[in-house]
Write a protein that holds these residues in place. Structure first.
Motif, PDB file in Angstrom:
ATOM      1  N   ALA A 173       0.823  -1.213   0.000  1.00 53.50           N
ATOM      2  CA  ALA A 173       0.000   0.000   0.000  1.00 53.50           C
ATOM      3  C   ALA A 173       0.855   1.259   0.000  1.00 53.50           C
ATOM      4  O   ALA A 173       0.511   2.256  -0.627  1.00 53.50           O
ATOM      5  CB  ALA A 173      -0.935   0.010   1.209  1.00 53.50           C
ATOM      6  N   LYS A 174       1.967   1.229   0.682  1.00 54.14           N
ATOM      7  CA  LYS A 174       2.805   2.428   0.742  1.00 54.14           C
ATOM      8  C   LYS A 174       3.857   2.460  -0.368  1.00 54.14           C
ATOM      9  O   LYS A 174       4.491   3.492  -0.587  1.00 54.14           O
ATOM     10  CB  LYS A 174       3.469   2.560   2.109  1.00 54.14           C
ATOM     11  CG  LYS A 174       4.505   1.534   2.423  1.00 54.14           C
ATOM     12  CD  LYS A 174       5.114   1.779   3.788  1.00 54.14           C
ATOM     13  CE  LYS A 174       6.231   0.778   4.006  1.00 54.14           C
ATOM     14  NZ  LYS A 174       7.088   1.108   5.105  1.00 54.14           N
ATOM     15  N   GLY A 175       4.005   1.364  -1.092  1.00 52.48           N
ATOM     16  CA  GLY A 175       5.063   1.234  -2.085  1.00 52.48           C
ATOM     17  C   GLY A 175       5.057   2.258  -3.201  1.00 52.48           C
ATOM     18  O   GLY A 175       6.109   2.760  -3.606  1.00 52.48           O
ATOM     19  N   VAL A 176       3.884   2.595  -3.723  1.00 51.07           N
ATOM     20  CA  VAL A 176       3.807   3.529  -4.856  1.00 51.07           C
ATOM     21  C   VAL A 176       4.306   4.909  -4.448  1.00 51.07           C
ATOM     22  O   VAL A 176       5.132   5.514  -5.147  1.00 51.07           O
ATOM     23  CB  VAL A 176       2.366   3.608  -5.414  1.00 51.07           C
ATOM     24  CG1 VAL A 176       2.248   4.683  -6.469  1.00 51.07           C
ATOM     25  CG2 VAL A 176       1.943   2.257  -5.983  1.00 51.07           C
ATOM     26  N   LEU A 177       3.839   5.405  -3.313  1.00 48.99           N
ATOM     27  CA  LEU A 177       4.287   6.725  -2.865  1.00 48.99           C
ATOM     28  C   LEU A 177       5.769   6.707  -2.505  1.00 48.99           C
ATOM     29  O   LEU A 177       6.500   7.640  -2.850  1.00 48.99           O
ATOM     30  CB  LEU A 177       3.465   7.221  -1.673  1.00 48.99           C
ATOM     31  CG  LEU A 177       3.870   8.613  -1.170  1.00 48.99           C
ATOM     32  CD1 LEU A 177       3.615   9.669  -2.243  1.00 48.99           C
ATOM     33  CD2 LEU A 177       3.132   8.961   0.103  1.00 48.99           C
ATOM     34  N   ALA A 220       8.117   4.851  -3.799  1.00 49.45           N
ATOM     35  CA  ALA A 220       8.885   4.823  -5.045  1.00 49.45           C
ATOM     36  C   ALA A 220       8.909   6.203  -5.698  1.00 49.45           C
ATOM     37  O   ALA A 220       9.950   6.638  -6.215  1.00 49.45           O
ATOM     38  CB  ALA A 220       8.301   3.787  -6.002  1.00 49.45           C
ATOM     39  N   GLU A 221       7.787   6.900  -5.682  1.00 50.83           N
ATOM     40  CA  GLU A 221       7.709   8.236  -6.269  1.00 50.83           C
ATOM     41  C   GLU A 221       8.634   9.210  -5.533  1.00 50.83           C
ATOM     42  O   GLU A 221       9.420   9.936  -6.156  1.00 50.83           O
ATOM     43  CB  GLU A 221       6.269   8.735  -6.212  1.00 50.83           C
ATOM     44  CG  GLU A 221       6.093  10.139  -6.757  1.00 50.83           C
ATOM     45  CD  GLU A 221       4.708  10.692  -6.484  1.00 50.83           C
ATOM     46  OE1 GLU A 221       4.616  11.904  -6.228  1.00 50.83           O
ATOM     47  OE2 GLU A 221       3.727   9.915  -6.518  1.00 50.83           O
ATOM     48  N   ILE A 222       8.553   9.213  -4.214  1.00 46.93           N
ATOM     49  CA  ILE A 222       9.396  10.113  -3.422  1.00 46.93           C
ATOM     50  C   ILE A 222      10.864   9.716  -3.554  1.00 46.93           C
ATOM     51  O   ILE A 222      11.744  10.572  -3.652  1.00 46.93           O
ATOM     52  CB  ILE A 222       8.951  10.135  -1.948  1.00 46.93           C
ATOM     53  CG1 ILE A 222       7.557  10.764  -1.818  1.00 46.93           C
ATOM     54  CG2 ILE A 222       9.953  10.901  -1.084  1.00 46.93           C
ATOM     55  CD1 ILE A 222       6.959  10.694  -0.427  1.00 46.93           C
ATOM     56  N   GLU A 223      11.125   8.428  -3.577  1.00 44.42           N
ATOM     57  CA  GLU A 223      12.502   7.944  -3.690  1.00 44.42           C
ATOM     58  C   GLU A 223      13.166   8.443  -4.972  1.00 44.42           C
ATOM     59  O   GLU A 223      14.337   8.842  -4.953  1.00 44.42           O
ATOM     60  CB  GLU A 223      12.526   6.425  -3.639  1.00 44.42           C
ATOM     61  CG  GLU A 223      13.920   5.843  -3.646  1.00 44.42           C
ATOM     62  CD  GLU A 223      13.879   4.342  -3.572  1.00 44.42           C
ATOM     63  OE1 GLU A 223      13.846   3.692  -4.643  1.00 44.42           O
ATOM     64  OE2 GLU A 223      13.878   3.816  -2.443  1.00 44.42           O
ATOM     65  N   GLN A 224      12.442   8.429  -6.080  1.00 41.81           N
ATOM     66  CA  GLN A 224      13.011   8.917  -7.343  1.00 41.81           C
ATOM     67  C   GLN A 224      13.384  10.399  -7.252  1.00 41.81           C
ATOM     68  O   GLN A 224      14.463  10.803  -7.681  1.00 41.81           O
ATOM     69  CB  GLN A 224      12.040   8.674  -8.505  1.00 41.81           C
ATOM     70  CG  GLN A 224      11.883   7.220  -8.867  1.00 41.81           C
ATOM     71  CD  GLN A 224      13.215   6.555  -9.156  1.00 41.81           C
ATOM     72  OE1 GLN A 224      13.998   7.024  -9.974  1.00 41.81           O
ATOM     73  NE2 GLN A 224      13.491   5.464  -8.457  1.00 41.81           N
ATOM     74  N   LYS A 225      12.510  11.197  -6.679  1.00 43.95           N
ATOM     75  CA  LYS A 225      12.809  12.621  -6.475  1.00 43.95           C
ATOM     76  C   LYS A 225      13.996  12.789  -5.524  1.00 43.95           C
ATOM     77  O   LYS A 225      14.859  13.637  -5.720  1.00 43.95           O
ATOM     78  CB  LYS A 225      11.593  13.346  -5.899  1.00 43.95           C
ATOM     79  CG  LYS A 225      10.409  13.423  -6.828  1.00 43.95           C
ATOM     80  CD  LYS A 225       9.249  14.094  -6.106  1.00 43.95           C
ATOM     81  CE  LYS A 225       7.979  14.067  -6.903  1.00 43.95           C
ATOM     82  NZ  LYS A 225       6.853  14.664  -6.158  1.00 43.95           N
ATOM     83  N   ALA A 226      14.015  11.965  -4.477  1.00 46.73           N
ATOM     84  CA  ALA A 226      15.067  12.052  -3.468  1.00 46.73           C
ATOM     85  C   ALA A 226      16.434  11.732  -4.058  1.00 46.73           C
ATOM     86  O   ALA A 226      17.420  12.398  -3.735  1.00 46.73           O
ATOM     87  CB  ALA A 226      14.753  11.104  -2.313  1.00 46.73           C
TER      88      ALA A 226
END
Length: 107
Positions: free
Chosen positions: A86-90, A92-98
């Protein structure tokens, strides 16, 4: 070596690796730690540090992540895998920006 290992402490003080099957109804054993062990400088280490540092420097993303985690905490989960998915999509999105931010921040 796995990058994370779980340990529990039994009533007699011994620490037992969590790959041993332990009943959640066993009153003599309680979880004491969730330990992540990463090789310093590895890609996995960099992803974790970049994520942590990015949230520390970006209030908008930090608040977004906090709100999302609070929403997730109000739900009932069958197991930790369901919660992780459930938390994986968000994440992954934040991780790419990070990772982009971290590379620029450390140059």
């Amino acid at each position: 070596m796995p990058y994370r290992r779980f340990f529990v402490r039994s009533g007699n003080g011994f620490i037992i690796p969590s790959h041993r099957k332990i009943s959640k109804h066993d009153t003599n054993i309680s979880a004491t730690a969730h330990i992540h062990m990463l090789e310093y400088g590895s890609d996995h280490w960099t992803r974790h540090i970049a994520f942590k540092e990015y949230l520390g420097h970006n209030e908008i993303e930090r608040c977004r992540y906090e709100k999302f985690k609070l929403e997730l905490s109000c739900r009932e989960w069958n197991d930790s895998q369901e919660y992780s998915a459930a938390k994986g999509v968000l994440i992954a999105e934040i991780e790419q920006k990070a990772l982009i931010w971290y590379a620029d921040y450390n140059d």
